[in-house]
Enzyme design. Structure first.
Site, PDB file in Angstrom:
ATOM      1  CG  HIS A  38      -2.067   0.942   1.146  1.00 57.57           C
ATOM      2  ND1 HIS A  38      -2.125   1.986   0.255  1.00 57.57           N
ATOM      3  CD2 HIS A  38      -3.239   1.006   1.860  1.00 57.57           C
ATOM      4  CE1 HIS A  38      -3.268   2.652   0.422  1.00 57.57           C
ATOM      5  NE2 HIS A  38      -3.956   2.070   1.379  1.00 57.57           N
ATOM      6  CG  HIS A  66      -5.367   5.969  -0.851  1.00 57.50           C
ATOM      7  ND1 HIS A  66      -6.087   4.804  -0.689  1.00 57.50           N
ATOM      8  CD2 HIS A  66      -5.391   6.230  -2.188  1.00 57.50           C
ATOM      9  CE1 HIS A  66      -6.516   4.378  -1.853  1.00 57.50           C
ATOM     10  NE2 HIS A  66      -6.110   5.231  -2.786  1.00 57.50           N
ATOM     11  CE1 TYR A  76      -3.994   5.788   5.895  1.00 56.17           C
ATOM     12  CE2 TYR A  76      -4.479   4.989   3.691  1.00 56.17           C
ATOM     13  CZ  TYR A  76      -4.909   5.449   4.918  1.00 56.17           C
ATOM     14  OH  TYR A  76      -6.252   5.585   5.181  1.00 56.17           O
TER      15      TYR A  76
END
Length: 374
Positions: A178, A181, A183
């Site tokens: 990930h 977004h 993070y």
């Protein structure tokens, strides 16, 4: 553009298999990762296994799980988000993978570290500080976090590598990192949160160094044919106008080191898949990513619906939208897979209906109608 009837055209185009390194995905439909907080103690239970298996049984080719925290104390801020470490947690994930395989699908866990998004005192490890490239939150404030030292960087790199090796050991088909977004990995990629003056900060290539080192460590920890996916975005969770790259050349500078480090496929997160990413071309972010790297890509963003998911969070419903634009792009090989989120959340049979040519049975998305995420 094809003159084939819409229903049969959708079934024909989306039913084609696709290869991601050593994995053959049976069709072009992926399930987008969606945080659910249905795993008390970070343990995915039987209900989680049933949730994913139900969608695999209904034709989803590739499931990307909700974000799951890697084994670093600062990785998350909820005791109901699943973790990808710990005996009970991994036993639960093993059952999830087994259930999806029994239903005929493939599955990768999304490995996650939230970085400076973490708030002080939150579980699962209340004393853990928020960490990031410069100790700066997405809104530009310093907050209560800290800039990561080299030891911190090494610990997080090792945590991702261990999680990936574990994923392969317990039966998953690949992993997704990930990097989107706002993070942790994205905090390094974005100039708005990365103010470092060492080798991990500065120009776009330097800001990619940390994520590329994670990719390389993950690549080294798994088999050569085990797929490594990387999800990234321009937008951040509280800044929808943020951009990593203003031009294709800037985007290429960011993606090239990641591809060289071992990314097998990119998952390009956008809010509306049909919007062009840069002036002068109709290509969306996934399309540009494939053009610049040559790697397979996954597109995502309000697929099959007429409104983006941010408005859905505010309680707005979305009507069913034509798939023609999506299918045109797939026929041109602009991207390789299509990730579906809300439509699959409300209707577990969405993929089966599309693949069977039953488009007339698709329904609109109404967040008020969701009494359970089953």
């Amino acid at each position: 553009m094809s003159t084939t009837a819409p229903a049969s055209r959708a079934a024909e185009i989306l039913s084609r298999p696709v290869s991601l390194n050593g994995l053959t995905v049976p069709n072009r439909i992926a399930m987008a990762p969606m945080t659910r907080q249905f795993s008390p103690g970070g343990v995915p239970g039987e209900d989680v296994a049933e949730y994913y298996a139900r969608r695999a049984a209904a034709g989803v080719g590739l499931i990307v799980t909700e974000g799951t925290y890697v084994g670093h104390d600062s990785a998350g801020e909820s005791d109901r988000v699943p973790r990808f470490h710990g005996t009970e947690q991994l036993a639960g994930w093993t059952k999830v993978a087994d259930a999806v395989h029994a239903a005929g699908g493939t599955i990768v866990p999304q490995l996650w570290h939230i970085g400076m998004v973490r708030k002080a005192g939150k579980p699962p490890y209340a004393d853990a500080p928020a960490v990031g490239p410069s100790g700066i939150r997405l809104d530009g404030t310093e907050g209560t976090g800290k800039a990561m030292t080299q030891a911190d960087l090494d610990e997080v790199i090792a945590a991702f590598a261990e999680a990936a090796a574990t994923a392969e050991r317990i039966g998953f088909d690949g992993v997704e990192l990930h990097g989107a977004h706002g993070y942790l990995l994205d905090q390094f990629l974005w100039a708005g949160t990365n103010r470092r003056t060492d080798a991990y900060g500065g120009d776009p290539v330097a800001r990619t160094k940390f994520a590329a080192e994670i990719v390389a460590a993950v690549r080294d920890s798994v088999s050569a044919d085990f797929p490594v996916l990387f999800r990234y975005s321009q937008w951040k969770s509280d800044n929808y106008d943020a951009r990593l790259a203003e031009t294709p050349e800037e985007l290429e500078a960011i993606l090239t080191p990641l591809a060289a480090a071992g990314v097998d496929a990119f998952h390009a997160s956008t809010r509306r898949y049909w919007l062009p990413e840069f002036d002068g071309s109709d290509l969306n972010l996934a399309g540009w990513t494939k053009k610049l790297t040559g790697k397979p890509t996954i597109t995502v963003g309000s697929v099959g619906l007429d409104g983006d998911f941010i408005k859905a969070f505010m309680g707005e419903s979305s009507q069913v939208a034509s798939l023609d634009n999506l299918l045109d792009r797939l026929e041109r090989d602009e991207f390789d897979l299509v990730a579906v989120g809300r439509a699959l959340l409300q209707d577990p049979e969405w993929a089966a209906k599309v693949l069977d040519g039953r488009l007339e049975e698709l329904g609109s998305y109404d967040p008020k109608a969701l009494s359970t995420l089953s």
